[in-house]
Write a protein that holds these residues in place. Structure first.
Motif, PDB file in Angstrom:
ATOM      1  N   GLY A   8       9.612   4.568   7.332  1.00 56.68           N
ATOM      2  CA  GLY A   8       8.178   4.319   7.262  1.00 56.68           C
ATOM      3  C   GLY A   8       7.712   3.012   7.855  1.00 56.68           C
ATOM      4  N   SER A  17      -2.675  -0.382   6.348  1.00 53.79           N
ATOM      5  CA  SER A  17      -1.817   0.104   5.274  1.00 53.79           C
ATOM      6  C   SER A  17      -0.596   0.816   5.840  1.00 53.79           C
ATOM      7  N   ARG A  19       2.997   3.155   4.154  1.00 52.52           N
ATOM      8  CA  ARG A  19       3.771   3.598   3.002  1.00 52.52           C
ATOM      9  C   ARG A  19       5.230   3.726   3.409  1.00 52.52           C
ATOM     10  N   SER A  21       9.107   4.735   2.447  1.00 57.52           N
ATOM     11  CA  SER A  21       9.820   5.679   1.596  1.00 57.52           C
ATOM     12  C   SER A  21      11.292   5.311   1.553  1.00 57.52           C
ATOM     13  N   PHE A  67       0.208  -4.076  -3.141  1.00 51.82           N
ATOM     14  CA  PHE A  67       1.320  -3.128  -3.016  1.00 51.82           C
ATOM     15  C   PHE A  67       1.482  -2.346  -4.316  1.00 51.82           C
ATOM     16  N   SER A  70       6.285   3.195  -6.544  1.00 55.00           N
ATOM     17  CA  SER A  70       6.294   4.432  -7.311  1.00 55.00           C
ATOM     18  C   SER A  70       7.519   5.252  -6.933  1.00 55.00           C
ATOM     19  N   TYR A  79       8.866   4.885  -3.332  1.00 55.57           N
ATOM     20  CA  TYR A  79       7.818   4.568  -2.364  1.00 55.57           C
ATOM     21  C   TYR A  79       7.332   3.131  -2.545  1.00 55.57           C
ATOM     22  N   GLN A  81       3.672   1.629  -1.376  1.00 54.01           N
ATOM     23  CA  GLN A  81       2.383   1.698  -0.704  1.00 54.01           C
ATOM     24  C   GLN A  81       1.903   0.276  -0.468  1.00 54.01           C
ATOM     25  N   ASN A  83      -1.029  -2.037   1.072  1.00 54.93           N
ATOM     26  CA  ASN A  83      -2.420  -2.099   1.508  1.00 54.93           C
ATOM     27  C   ASN A  83      -2.806  -3.521   1.851  1.00 54.93           C
TER      28      ASN A  83
END
Length: 122
Positions: A8, A17, A19, A21, A67, A70, A79, A81, A83
């Motif tokens: 990713g 942004s 994400r 993985s 961030f 998850s 993950y 994420q 931003n």
């Protein structure tokens, strides 16, 4: 043996942004803490976000509020994420796993991926 493989990473402009993985193979369950570390050129490896087996999330001050860490319900994918990315987020990002409580110390985390490059331009 647990194996983790990141994906990713990309080049994005500031404010964007991404994400990340992390595919997890081998046996993991709620006894594991999983997380993300990063290393920028010329800097030491630092922790970014950790997810304890009980669901507790920990974030470094530098990414808190931007961030989100998850995982899926099967513990097979982790993950991150990201931003509102900033140029100072530029680094190689690593997925990690360890048995037991979470640790922000890199050497305390046993399992590491090869890393994925994130580059944020201004």
């Amino acid at each position: 043996e647990v194996q983790v493989v990141e994906s990713g990473g990309d080049s994005v402009q500031a404010g964007g942004s991404l994400r990340l993985s992390c595919a997890v193979s081998g046996y993991t369950d709620s006894s594991y803490c999983m997380g993300w570390f990063r290393q920028a050129p010329g800097k030491e490896r630092e922790w970014v976000a950790l997810l304890g087996g009980g669901g507790t999330r920990y974030y470094a001050d530098s990414v808190k509020g931007r961030f989100i860490i998850s995982r899926d319900n099967t513990w097979s994918t982790l993950y991150l994420q990201m931003n509102s990315l900033k140029p100072e987020d530029t680094a190689v990002y690593y997925c990690t796993a360890r048995v037991g409580f979470c640790s922000t110390t890199p050497t305390a985390n046993k399992y590491w991926g090869q890393g994925t490059q994130v580059t944020v331009s201004s």
